[in-house]
Write a protein that holds these residues in place. Structure first.
Motif, mmCIF file in Angstrom:
data_model
loop_
_atom_site.group_PDB
_atom_site.id
_atom_site.type_symbol
_atom_site.label_atom_id
_atom_site.label_comp_id
_atom_site.label_asym_id
_atom_site.label_seq_id
_atom_site.Cartn_x
_atom_site.Cartn_y
_atom_site.Cartn_z
ATOM 1 N N VAL A 1 -10.216 0.467 -2.452
ATOM 2 C CA VAL A 1 -8.985 1.088 -1.959
ATOM 3 C C VAL A 1 -8.110 -0.029 -1.393
ATOM 4 O O VAL A 1 -8.545 -0.774 -0.509
ATOM 5 N N TYR A 2 -6.870 -0.156 -1.900
ATOM 6 C CA TYR A 2 -5.967 -1.224 -1.475
ATOM 7 C C TYR A 2 -4.592 -0.618 -1.214
ATOM 8 O O TYR A 2 -4.102 0.184 -2.023
ATOM 9 N N MET A 3 -3.948 -1.036 -0.139
ATOM 10 C CA MET A 3 -2.631 -0.505 0.208
ATOM 11 C C MET A 3 -1.611 -1.638 0.265
ATOM 12 O O MET A 3 -1.906 -2.711 0.816
ATOM 13 N N PHE A 4 -0.435 -1.393 -0.282
ATOM 14 C CA PHE A 4 0.618 -2.406 -0.363
ATOM 15 C C PHE A 4 1.931 -1.826 0.153
ATOM 16 O O PHE A 4 2.272 -0.671 -0.120
ATOM 17 N N ARG A 5 2.694 -2.668 0.875
ATOM 18 C CA ARG A 5 3.955 -2.229 1.467
ATOM 19 C C ARG A 5 5.100 -2.252 0.479
ATOM 20 O O ARG A 5 5.894 -1.317 0.383
ATOM 21 N N ASP A 6 5.225 -3.352 -0.272
ATOM 22 C CA ASP A 6 6.420 -3.580 -1.085
ATOM 23 C C ASP A 6 6.021 -3.854 -2.535
ATOM 24 O O ASP A 6 5.430 -4.895 -2.828
ATOM 25 N N PRO A 7 6.346 -2.960 -3.451
ATOM 26 C CA PRO A 7 5.975 -3.180 -4.858
ATOM 27 C C PRO A 7 6.633 -4.412 -5.467
ATOM 28 O O PRO A 7 6.071 -5.011 -6.394
ATOM 29 N N GLY B 1 0.891 -16.320 4.447
ATOM 30 C CA GLY B 1 0.969 -15.911 5.842
ATOM 31 C C GLY B 1 1.392 -14.477 6.050
ATOM 32 O O GLY B 1 1.794 -14.100 7.172
ATOM 33 N N ARG B 2 1.327 -13.664 5.021
ATOM 34 C CA ARG B 2 1.667 -12.252 5.178
ATOM 35 C C ARG B 2 0.589 -11.539 5.964
ATOM 36 O O ARG B 2 -0.563 -11.985 6.033
ATOM 37 N N ARG B 3 0.939 -10.399 6.510
ATOM 38 C CA ARG B 3 -0.015 -9.648 7.326
ATOM 39 C C ARG B 3 -0.942 -8.815 6.441
ATOM 40 O O ARG B 3 -0.499 -7.873 5.792
ATOM 41 N N VAL B 4 -2.187 -9.209 6.406
ATOM 42 C CA VAL B 4 -3.199 -8.495 5.621
ATOM 43 C C VAL B 4 -4.164 -7.846 6.614
ATOM 44 O O VAL B 4 -4.985 -8.527 7.230
ATOM 45 N N GLY B 5 -4.031 -6.550 6.788
ATOM 46 C CA GLY B 5 -4.886 -5.821 7.713
ATOM 47 C C GLY B 5 -6.164 -5.351 7.040
ATOM 48 O O GLY B 5 -6.275 -5.334 5.812
ATOM 49 N N PHE B 6 -7.116 -4.974 7.861
ATOM 50 C CA PHE B 6 -8.387 -4.489 7.317
ATOM 51 C C PHE B 6 -9.045 -3.556 8.315
ATOM 52 O O PHE B 6 -8.731 -3.545 9.509
ATOM 53 N N ASP B 7 -9.961 -2.759 7.793
ATOM 54 C CA ASP B 7 -10.807 -1.907 8.621
ATOM 55 C C ASP B 7 -12.109 -1.697 7.868
ATOM 56 O O ASP B 7 -12.201 -1.977 6.662
ATOM 57 N N PHE C 1 1.825 -4.008 8.330
ATOM 58 C CA PHE C 1 1.009 -4.750 7.372
ATOM 59 C C PHE C 1 1.697 -4.801 6.010
ATOM 60 O O PHE C 1 2.317 -3.833 5.567
ATOM 61 N N ASP C 2 1.544 -5.934 5.351
ATOM 62 C CA ASP C 2 2.004 -6.048 3.965
ATOM 63 C C ASP C 2 0.936 -5.538 3.000
ATOM 64 O O ASP C 2 1.249 -4.979 1.951
ATOM 65 N N VAL C 3 -0.323 -5.774 3.381
ATOM 66 C CA VAL C 3 -1.466 -5.329 2.585
ATOM 67 C C VAL C 3 -2.526 -4.821 3.553
ATOM 68 O O VAL C 3 -2.647 -5.329 4.678
ATOM 69 N N TYR C 4 -3.291 -3.831 3.109
ATOM 70 C CA TYR C 4 -4.361 -3.285 3.953
ATOM 71 C C TYR C 4 -5.553 -3.026 3.066
ATOM 72 O O TYR C 4 -5.434 -2.390 2.001
ATOM 73 N N LYS D 1 -7.742 9.264 4.894
ATOM 74 C CA LYS D 1 -6.590 9.698 5.686
ATOM 75 C C LYS D 1 -6.349 8.791 6.886
ATOM 76 O O LYS D 1 -5.213 8.363 7.144
ATOM 77 N N ARG D 2 -7.399 8.482 7.629
ATOM 78 C CA ARG D 2 -7.250 7.641 8.820
ATOM 79 C C ARG D 2 -6.756 6.246 8.454
ATOM 80 O O ARG D 2 -5.917 5.659 9.155
ATOM 81 N N HIS D 3 -7.235 5.711 7.357
ATOM 82 C CA HIS D 3 -6.848 4.355 6.956
ATOM 83 C C HIS D 3 -5.399 4.305 6.481
ATOM 84 O O HIS D 3 -4.688 3.334 6.759
ATOM 85 N N VAL D 4 -4.966 5.328 5.766
ATOM 86 C CA VAL D 4 -3.571 5.374 5.329
ATOM 87 C C VAL D 4 -2.641 5.440 6.534
ATOM 88 O O VAL D 4 -1.603 4.764 6.583
ATOM 89 N N ARG D 5 -3.017 6.222 7.520
ATOM 90 C CA ARG D 5 -2.198 6.312 8.734
ATOM 91 C C ARG D 5 -2.109 4.960 9.440
ATOM 92 O O ARG D 5 -1.028 4.527 9.862
ATOM 93 N N ALA D 6 -3.258 4.270 9.537
ATOM 94 C CA ALA D 6 -3.265 2.961 10.197
ATOM 95 C C ALA D 6 -2.371 1.971 9.452
ATOM 96 O O ALA D 6 -1.659 1.160 10.076
ATOM 97 N N PHE D 7 -2.388 2.016 8.134
ATOM 98 C CA PHE D 7 -1.538 1.130 7.340
ATOM 99 C C PHE D 7 -0.057 1.432 7.548
ATOM 100 O O PHE D 7 0.745 0.528 7.792
#
Length: 352
Positions: A169-175, A206-212, A125-128, A114-120
């Motif tokens: 677990v991988y999160m993406f902004r734009d399919p 150069g896309r924004r790839v975040g992490f935690d 970010f384009d990817v998290y 839950k916390r990671h989805v909120r941060a994304f």
């Protein structure tokens, strides 16, 4: 936000158990492995979940149904050939319209996501991705960080480059971006389309790839030993609860589900599932899970997993670090003592 759970693999490292059931349906503390990711997605506010299935996928469909029991709506995508995580993701892309999170169906995270989805969602970010330090990085995709940024991902490196494993677990902004990235991929040396290569496409542009980093423990369940480790970790967070019938003794943090009967002794942390039975001469020690209908009529068990309707009657013998498949039977015709370790598949019969 859309959730995508990947459950198409054959689970070859979990044979012989996966000869008769997909690994994602192996129960851990009364809940099929795949239900943990789906529940975590629901807790993070995801209401629509796609499940990519392949090997014995019909059984997963029968188990999950429409997902309403878990608080989500489930649809299914079929991966006829196991061509990697990135390929599995690509199968669902035409049906995804916005940000989405991918969760591997054999991964379990303490505390959920839950916390990671909120941060994304709140970040730009384009990817998290999520990371965890591991002692054996050659078993995982790993991330190389520099100046607080992800600069490179390597899938199962033959030479050590980092001890930061990429959690499943991988999160993406734009399919649509993900589809463009996938169209540029080529199979790796393993013959698969790697998710690390998919994410590297974003890094290289150069896309924004975040992490935690993950909170607490993370388990990638892929072997019999991994099953036992998952049981240990889940039991460490289980709360004591007694809804079944206790005629013997229960000590410590023990879950006794409705319909279970305990005539012997149970020392927590331990789980006794619905309809399970602990006989008068039996002792359940720490870190044991008796799944639905399992029976320990005599003998002892420690750090072990007895799957649905497994039966054990072994006198004075003590099972340790064991995994017994569904409806397996272990019996002793002699008064054995000492310890034994057994890893036996569904419907097996062992006479000692």
């Amino acid at each position: 936000m859309f959730g995508l759970v990947l459950a198409g693999g054959e689970g070859s490292r979990l044979r012989p158990f996966t000869f008769s059931t997909p690994k994602h349906l192996i129960p851990l503390l009364g809940r099929a492995m795949i239900e943990y990711p789906i529940v975590h997605l629901a807790e993070a506010g995801v209401s629509e979940v796609g499940v990519v299935v392949g090997y014995m996928g019909h059984l997963i469909q029968e188990h999950l149904g429409d997902g309403s029991r878990l608080g989500v709506r489930v649809r299914y995508f079929w991966q006829e050939r196991r061509l990697g995580i990135a390929h599995a993701i690509s199968l669902a892309l035409p049906e995804i319209k916005g940000p989405f999170v991918v969760y591997l169906g054999d991964n379990i995270l303490a505390g959920g996501i839950k916390r990671h989805v909120r941060a994304f969602l709140e970040g730009d970010f384009d990817v998290y991705i999520l990371l965890a330090r591991v002692p054996d990085p050659s078993r995982f995709g790993v991330a190389v960080l520099r100046d607080g940024r992800v600069v490179r991902l390597v899938e199962k490196p033959r030479e050590p480059v980092s001890d930061l494993a990429v959690v499943g677990v991988y999160m993406f902004r734009d399919p649509e971006d993900v589809a463009r990235a996938f169209s540029s991929l080529k199979p790796s040396w393993r013959g698969e389309y790697e998710v690390t290569d998919l994410i590297q496409w974003f890094i290289d542009r150069g896309r924004r790839v975040g992490f935690d980093f993950v909170d607490g423990w993370w388990k990638d369940v892929g072997t019999p030993e991994g099953l036992l480790e998952a049981v240990y970790l889940l039991l460490d967070h289980a709360e004591a609860r007694v809804e079944g019938e206790v005629r013997g003794e229960v000590v410590g943090r023990v879950v006794v589900e409705k319909g279970a009967v305990v005539e012997g002794r149970v020392f927590g942390p331990a789980y006794v599932g619905p309809g399970a039975y602990v006989g008068r001469g039996a002792v359940v020690e720490h870190y044991v899970s008796l799944e639905s209908g399992a029976r320990l009529a005599s003998g002892g068990a420690s750090r072990s997993l007895l799957l649905n309707e497994a039966e054990v009657e072994v006198g004075g013998l003590r099972l340790v670090d064991s995994v017994l498949g569904r409806r397996s039977v272990v019996r002793s015709r002699r008064d054995l003592r000492g310890e034994a370790r057994l890893i036996i598949s569904d419907f097996s019969r062992v006479e000692l």
